[in-house]
Design a protein around this motif. Structure first.
Motif, short mmCIF file in Angstrom:
data_model
loop_
_atom_site.label_atom_id
_atom_site.label_comp_id
_atom_site.label_asym_id
_atom_site.label_seq_id
_atom_site.Cartn_x
_atom_site.Cartn_y
_atom_site.Cartn_z
N VAL A 227 -100.83 -22.44 104.94
CA VAL A 227 -99.87 -21.82 105.84
C VAL A 227 -100.34 -20.41 106.17
O VAL A 227 -100.73 -19.65 105.29
N GLU B 103 -104.63 -20.30 111.48
CA GLU B 103 -104.58 -20.75 112.86
C GLU B 103 -106.00 -20.86 113.39
O GLU B 103 -106.87 -20.09 113.00
N LYS C 296 -102.27 -25.35 113.57
CA LYS C 296 -101.51 -24.36 112.82
C LYS C 296 -100.68 -25.05 111.73
O LYS C 296 -99.71 -25.74 112.04
N LEU D 176 -97.80 -25.53 109.24
CA LEU D 176 -96.44 -25.00 109.20
C LEU D 176 -95.85 -25.01 107.81
O LEU D 176 -95.03 -24.17 107.46
N ASP D 177 -96.19 -26.01 107.00
CA ASP D 177 -95.90 -26.01 105.58
C ASP D 177 -96.91 -26.92 104.91
O ASP D 177 -97.88 -27.35 105.54
N ARG E 111 -99.28 -28.26 113.06
CA ARG E 111 -99.02 -28.32 114.50
C ARG E 111 -100.33 -28.55 115.23
O ARG E 111 -101.29 -27.78 115.08
N ASN F 193 -95.99 -31.95 115.77
CA ASN F 193 -96.09 -31.57 114.37
C ASN F 193 -96.50 -32.80 113.56
O ASN F 193 -95.74 -33.77 113.47
N THR G 55 -97.17 -34.78 110.30
CA THR G 55 -96.75 -34.79 108.89
C THR G 55 -97.64 -35.75 108.11
O THR G 55 -97.76 -36.92 108.46
N GLY H 102 -101.09 -29.59 105.17
CA GLY H 102 -100.93 -28.17 105.43
C GLY H 102 -101.37 -27.27 104.31
O GLY H 102 -101.55 -26.07 104.50
#
Length: 257
Positions: A41, A44, A128, A130-131, A136, A150, A152, A157
């Motif tokens: 996290v 980027e 990017k 996110l968690d 993303r 997004n 998953t 992440g």
């Protein structure tokens, strides 16, 4: 050969984009050293390329009917960003379709937009986390955002690493094919480019966004064996069976070979 000083001139005197690296789809690639920590996290990245794609075959052994070709990537698809294309068709025949492909830490996304062969396309893939389980993904094609989601996946992440290599044109380790076509410009950023920044880079190819620019390879800054980094970070890419092609007309998004 083009230098950074050439590109820092006023726009009216900048040289036109008239060269590209040609990849034969068999044994061509560019590879260079880089120091690029990725993942977690807060990370980027954006991978950008101006390309034209040539038709290529789907090997007869590829009974599933498709293969991934890297365009602008880190070492491989299981690291922190991979921008490429996917060829699709019948095994043993010439591919009938090609689409953009994004990878992050072994998770692939085929973007459902067909890319015309022998036409110049500007592509930017962004990533990017996110968690710990969500990243993303976004893709811009010729200035328009055509994919945003997004993704998953357990641990995607939180995965981290350091890539010591960047590559253009190589297949990946899973159902890969070598890229066949042209790459005029490729860049890597340590940030997610905004839509306006993507549009700027597409319109002003000689004057890109500089913020967090890590790598900038331009075919006009290549000799027979190397391409030199214009970002100021002093990287370079070694050419393996890649030919620098000069075009009589300037290269532009949407133009044909």
């Amino acid at each position: 050969m083009l230098t950074l000083q050439d590109l820092l001139r006023t726009r009216t005197t900048q040289p036109s984009l008239n060269k590209a690296m040609y990849f034969n789809g068999i044994n061509s690639y560019v590879e260079g050293a880089i120091s690029f920590s990725w993942g977690g996290v807060g990370y980027e990245a954006s991978f950008e390329a101006l390309i034209a794609i040539e038709p290529r075959d789907i090997p007869s052994t590829y009974t599933w009917g498709y293969g991934h070709s890297g365009v602008n990537t880190l070492y491989d698809h299981w690291q922190g960003g991979w921008l490429g294309v996917g060829y699709a068709g019948s095994a043993g025949s010439i591919a009938t379709d090609v689409k953009p492909v994004l990878y992050y830490w072994n998770f692939p996304v085929w973007v459902n937009v067909s890319l015309a062969f022998r036409t110049w396309h500007h592509m930017v893939g962004t990533f990017k986390p996110l968690d710990k389980d969500v990243v993303r993904f976004e893709l811009y094609l010729n200035g328009s955002r055509v994919y945003a989601n997004n993704i998953t996946w357990s641990g995607i992440g939180s995965a981290t690493g350091v890539s010591s290599v960047f590559r253009f044109g190589l297949d990946n380790a899973w159902r890969g094919l070598r890229f066949k076509g042209y790459i005029a410009v490729a860049r890597i950023y340590r940030k997610v480019l905004s839509g306006s920044e993507v549009t700027h880079n597409m319109r002003f190819i000689n004057n890109p966004v500089r913020d967090k620019l890590v790598l900038w390879i331009d075919a006009r800054a290549c000799d027979a064996s190397k391409c030199y980094d214009l970002s100021g970070n002093n990287y370079y890419g070694n050419l393996y069976n890649v030919t620098i092609i000069s075009f009589s007309n300037p290269i532009g998004v949407g133009g044909s070979l």
